[in-house]
Design a protein around this motif. Structure first.
Motif, PDB file in Angstrom:
ATOM      1  N   CYS A  57       0.915  -1.112   0.304  1.00 56.95           N
ATOM      2  CA  CYS A  57      -0.011   0.004   0.035  1.00 56.95           C
ATOM      3  C   CYS A  57       0.932   1.450  -0.299  1.00 56.95           C
ATOM      4  N   LEU A  69       0.860  -3.335   4.033  1.00 54.93           N
ATOM      5  CA  LEU A  69      -0.100  -4.289   3.404  1.00 54.93           C
ATOM      6  C   LEU A  69      -0.046  -4.228   1.961  1.00 54.93           C
ATOM      7  N   ARG A  70      -0.767  -5.265   1.254  1.00 52.89           N
ATOM      8  CA  ARG A  70      -0.855  -5.182  -0.228  1.00 52.89           C
ATOM      9  C   ARG A  70      -1.451  -4.038  -0.926  1.00 52.89           C
ATOM     10  N   GLU A  72      -4.106  -1.695  -2.378  1.00 53.19           N
ATOM     11  CA  GLU A  72      -5.753  -1.868  -2.502  1.00 53.19           C
ATOM     12  C   GLU A  72      -6.210  -2.713  -1.350  1.00 53.19           C
ATOM     13  N   HIS A  73      -5.553  -2.770  -0.370  1.00 54.72           N
ATOM     14  CA  HIS A  73      -6.107  -3.675   0.782  1.00 54.72           C
ATOM     15  C   HIS A  73      -7.591  -3.202   1.500  1.00 54.72           C
ATOM     16  N   ASP A  74      -8.100  -4.284   1.880  1.00 55.24           N
ATOM     17  CA  ASP A  74      -9.376  -3.799   2.700  1.00 55.24           C
ATOM     18  C   ASP A  74      -8.933  -3.518   4.135  1.00 55.24           C
ATOM     19  N   CYS A  77      -4.937   0.491   7.378  1.00 53.42           N
ATOM     20  CA  CYS A  77      -3.276   0.311   7.301  1.00 53.42           C
ATOM     21  C   CYS A  77      -2.657  -0.171   8.219  1.00 53.42           C
ATOM     22  N   TYR A  81       2.770  -7.021   8.955  1.00 50.94           N
ATOM     23  CA  TYR A  81       2.130  -7.584   7.885  1.00 50.94           C
ATOM     24  C   TYR A  81       0.906  -8.549   8.379  1.00 50.94           C
ATOM     25  N   ARG A  82       0.106  -8.767   7.367  1.00 50.96           N
ATOM     26  CA  ARG A  82      -0.995  -9.454   7.554  1.00 50.96           C
ATOM     27  C   ARG A  82      -1.160 -10.636   6.598  1.00 50.96           C
ATOM     28  N   ARG A  84      -2.619 -13.571   4.235  1.00 51.00           N
ATOM     29  CA  ARG A  84      -3.974 -13.707   3.772  1.00 51.00           C
ATOM     30  C   ARG A  84      -4.405 -15.118   3.598  1.00 51.00           C
TER      31      ARG A  84
END
Length: 86
Positions: A57, A69-70, A72-74, A77, A81-82, A84
């Protein structure tokens, strides 16, 4: 000219999503080095390196660091790291 230098490490992937995923993995490995800024990682096509795509992001967090985060994550912010769930 700035006193900062950037290392360009060519790595091959078959498509943009795979390149972004691989870039995030490599950036995660380097997070222990104080010289790295994983959130600033970008990828580009080999024959069009002037057009870069964020691996993370691109929003800035408090303290000037980028969200990890990647793109356009949901949700909110994060500087963590999260994983998936597939």
């Amino acid at each position: 000219m700035s006193e900062r230098w950037v290392i360009h490490l060519p790595v091959v992937a078959n498509d943009l999503l795979s390149a972004q995923r691989l870039a995030r993995v490599v950036a995660h490995w380097t997070h222990v080095l104080p010289q790295t800024e994983p959130g600033g990682t970008t990828v580009s096509a080999e024959d069009d390196q002037n057009v870069r795509h964020w691996a993370f992001c691109d929003r800035l967090m408090p303290g000037g660091l980028r969200c990890l985060l990647r793109p356009e994550h949901d949700g909110e912010c994060s500087l963590r790291y999260r994983r998936r769930v597939v």
